[in-house]
Design a protein around this motif. Structure first.
Motif, PDB file in Angstrom:
ATOM      1  N   ALA A  65      22.574 -76.112  64.844  1.00  0.00           N
ATOM      2  CA  ALA A  65      22.887 -76.492  66.227  1.00  0.00           C
ATOM      3  C   ALA A  65      22.824 -78.006  66.386  1.00  0.00           C
ATOM      4  O   ALA A  65      22.006 -78.688  65.761  1.00  0.00           O
ATOM      5  N   ASN A  66      23.712 -78.543  67.231  1.00  0.00           N
ATOM      6  CA  ASN A  66      23.810 -79.985  67.450  1.00  0.00           C
ATOM      7  C   ASN A  66      22.470 -80.658  67.698  1.00  0.00           C
ATOM      8  O   ASN A  66      22.194 -81.740  67.173  1.00  0.00           O
ATOM      9  N   SER A  67      21.646 -80.022  68.491  1.00  0.00           N
ATOM     10  CA  SER A  67      20.404 -80.661  68.936  1.00  0.00           C
ATOM     11  C   SER A  67      19.393 -80.871  67.819  1.00  0.00           C
ATOM     12  O   SER A  67      18.403 -81.583  67.992  1.00  0.00           O
ATOM     13  N   LEU A  68      19.653 -80.297  66.641  1.00  0.00           N
ATOM     14  CA  LEU A  68      18.714 -80.431  65.522  1.00  0.00           C
ATOM     15  C   LEU A  68      19.014 -81.633  64.624  1.00  0.00           C
ATOM     16  O   LEU A  68      18.236 -81.924  63.709  1.00  0.00           O
ATOM     17  N   SER A  69      20.094 -82.351  64.883  1.00  0.00           N
ATOM     18  CA  SER A  69      20.593 -83.321  63.910  1.00  0.00           C
ATOM     19  C   SER A  69      19.564 -84.351  63.456  1.00  0.00           C
ATOM     20  O   SER A  69      19.329 -84.516  62.260  1.00  0.00           O
ATOM     21  N   LYS A  70      18.934 -85.046  64.361  1.00  0.00           N
ATOM     22  CA  LYS A  70      18.002 -86.115  63.977  1.00  0.00           C
ATOM     23  C   LYS A  70      16.792 -85.560  63.229  1.00  0.00           C
ATOM     24  O   LYS A  70      16.391 -86.076  62.189  1.00  0.00           O
ATOM     25  N   GLN A  92      26.377 -79.472  58.685  1.00  0.00           N
ATOM     26  CA  GLN A  92      27.308 -79.360  59.803  1.00  0.00           C
ATOM     27  C   GLN A  92      26.546 -79.089  61.100  1.00  0.00           C
ATOM     28  O   GLN A  92      25.895 -78.049  61.234  1.00  0.00           O
ATOM     29  N   TYR A  93      26.606 -80.043  62.030  1.00  0.00           N
ATOM     30  CA  TYR A  93      25.959 -79.899  63.331  1.00  0.00           C
ATOM     31  C   TYR A  93      27.036 -79.617  64.377  1.00  0.00           C
ATOM     32  O   TYR A  93      27.892 -80.464  64.646  1.00  0.00           O
ATOM     33  N   LYS A 303       7.880 -84.708  66.731  1.00  0.00           N
ATOM     34  CA  LYS A 303       8.320 -86.033  67.141  1.00  0.00           C
ATOM     35  C   LYS A 303       9.633 -85.983  67.906  1.00  0.00           C
ATOM     36  O   LYS A 303       9.861 -86.774  68.830  1.00  0.00           O
ATOM     37  N   TRP A 304      10.500 -85.033  67.518  1.00  0.00           N
ATOM     38  CA  TRP A 304      11.800 -84.913  68.152  1.00  0.00           C
ATOM     39  C   TRP A 304      11.833 -83.859  69.266  1.00  0.00           C
ATOM     40  O   TRP A 304      12.891 -83.476  69.740  1.00  0.00           O
ATOM     41  N   GLY A 305      10.659 -83.407  69.683  1.00  0.00           N
ATOM     42  CA  GLY A 305      10.585 -82.535  70.857  1.00  0.00           C
ATOM     43  C   GLY A 305      10.715 -81.052  70.594  1.00  0.00           C
ATOM     44  O   GLY A 305      10.889 -80.273  71.543  1.00  0.00           O
TER      45      GLY A 305
END
Length: 309
Positions: A65-70, A92-93, A303-305
């Motif tokens: 999922a997009n929100s996992l990228s970082k 692939q995000y 750290k990324w929520g």
């Protein structure tokens, strides 16, 4: 032949039989010992061979999922530092629905991590993900955000329902948008095509103008990823947007006005699983286990929520 001679002959025969059996027993014992010795030697040789054999090189392809990228990029870097035989292909995000569409079209992946239970249900039912490997990886919250420079303060779901604000949410393919629509339905701002409300709603417009006739009719912008939704708020294109807590950490440029009540939408979970087509299923499963148990990896998620489920 008299009785005495018959007795001697019988005794001689008996003696020979006993001797033969003794020799057979000794021979069998010797053969068994030799067999065991050979087996032990072979086992030791195999053990030495296994010890010296380098691990198979593995390249894992992840659809996430997009929100996992970082966060996932950092975790992958940590993993390869301690697992020299593993590398990651270009992860692939995408929106969760798009990930499933890619798998349906024949794209290869070893692992899929989606942002909603529903999309993973689809992946399992269609055979993209092996059901026995599926588990809930993370939890998240839905929040209302504005640009950092916005003069608005403390905006809540009820404030949106007053109809004075422009709003951005994800479209039908974006789980964050589905959760947002479920919440909006509880305050009369989204009309589910099936007439369902809140947690019972899928949060999908299914081709209808689901905001028509509501207080926010004509005030809603939808976009194809949660990142784009966040950017609408950053730029001030809209007054508010509805995104995940993790997106605030990931993109910055926005501030949280309030957390949307959890009882207005389905629980936000990120399910993960090993893809049925994976050539490295064991390695894929090992990575997912490590990613949810290693203390340094857990610190990255936090750290990324993201909160581990």
């Amino acid at each position: 032949m008299n009785k005495r001679m018959r007795a001697i002959a019988a005794g001689a025969v008996a003696f020979c039989l006993v001797g033969a059996l003794g020799l057979f027993g000794c021979g069998s014992s010797t053969a068994a010992n030799n067999t065991n010795a050979n087996a032990n030697a072979n086992a030791n040789a195999n053990a030495n061979t296994n010890t010296n054999t380098p691990q198979e090189a593995v390249q894992l392809q992840i659809f996430a999922a997009n929100s996992l990228s970082k966060a996932l990029e950092e975790v992958q870097t940590l993993y390869t530092a301690s697992h020299s035989n593993v590398t990651f292909a270009d992860t692939q995000y995408k929106a969760s629905g798009e990930l499933n569409s890619m798998l349906e079209a024949g794209s290869y992946a070893d692992i899929e991590i989606t942002a909603s239970k529903g999309t993973m249900d689809t992946a399992v039912s269609k055979g993209y993900v092996t059901e026995s490997t599926r588990f809930d990886m993370f939890k998240n919250d839905l929040v209302i955000v504005t640009s950092e420079s916005s003069a608005l303060t403390g905006i809540t779901l009820d404030d949106i329902a007053a109809g004075q604000l422009t709003v951005c949410v994800g479209d039908d393919s974006v789980p964050a948008g589905n959760y947002a629509n479920q919440s909006l339905s509880t305050v009369g701002c989204f009309v589910d095509p099936d007439g369902k409300v809140g947690k019972d709603s899928a949060g999908k417009a299914n081709g209808t103008d689901a905001y028509a006739g509501t207080p926010i009719e004509g005030k809603v912008v939808t976009d194809t990823s949660v990142g784009n939704v966040c950017k609408h708020a950053q730029s001030g294109d809209v007054d508010v947007a509805m995104v995940y807590t993790s997106d605030v950490y990931r993109f910055g440029g926005v501030k949280i006005q309030s957390t949307v009540p959890a009882d207005t939408h389905k629980s936000i979970v990120y399910p993960a699983g090993v893809c049925a087509q994976s050539k490295y299923a064991e390695a894929a499963d090992a990575f997912l286990t490590w990613a949810t148990t290693d203390q340094e990896a857990i610190k990255v998620w936090q750290k990324w929520g993201f909160e581990l489920a």
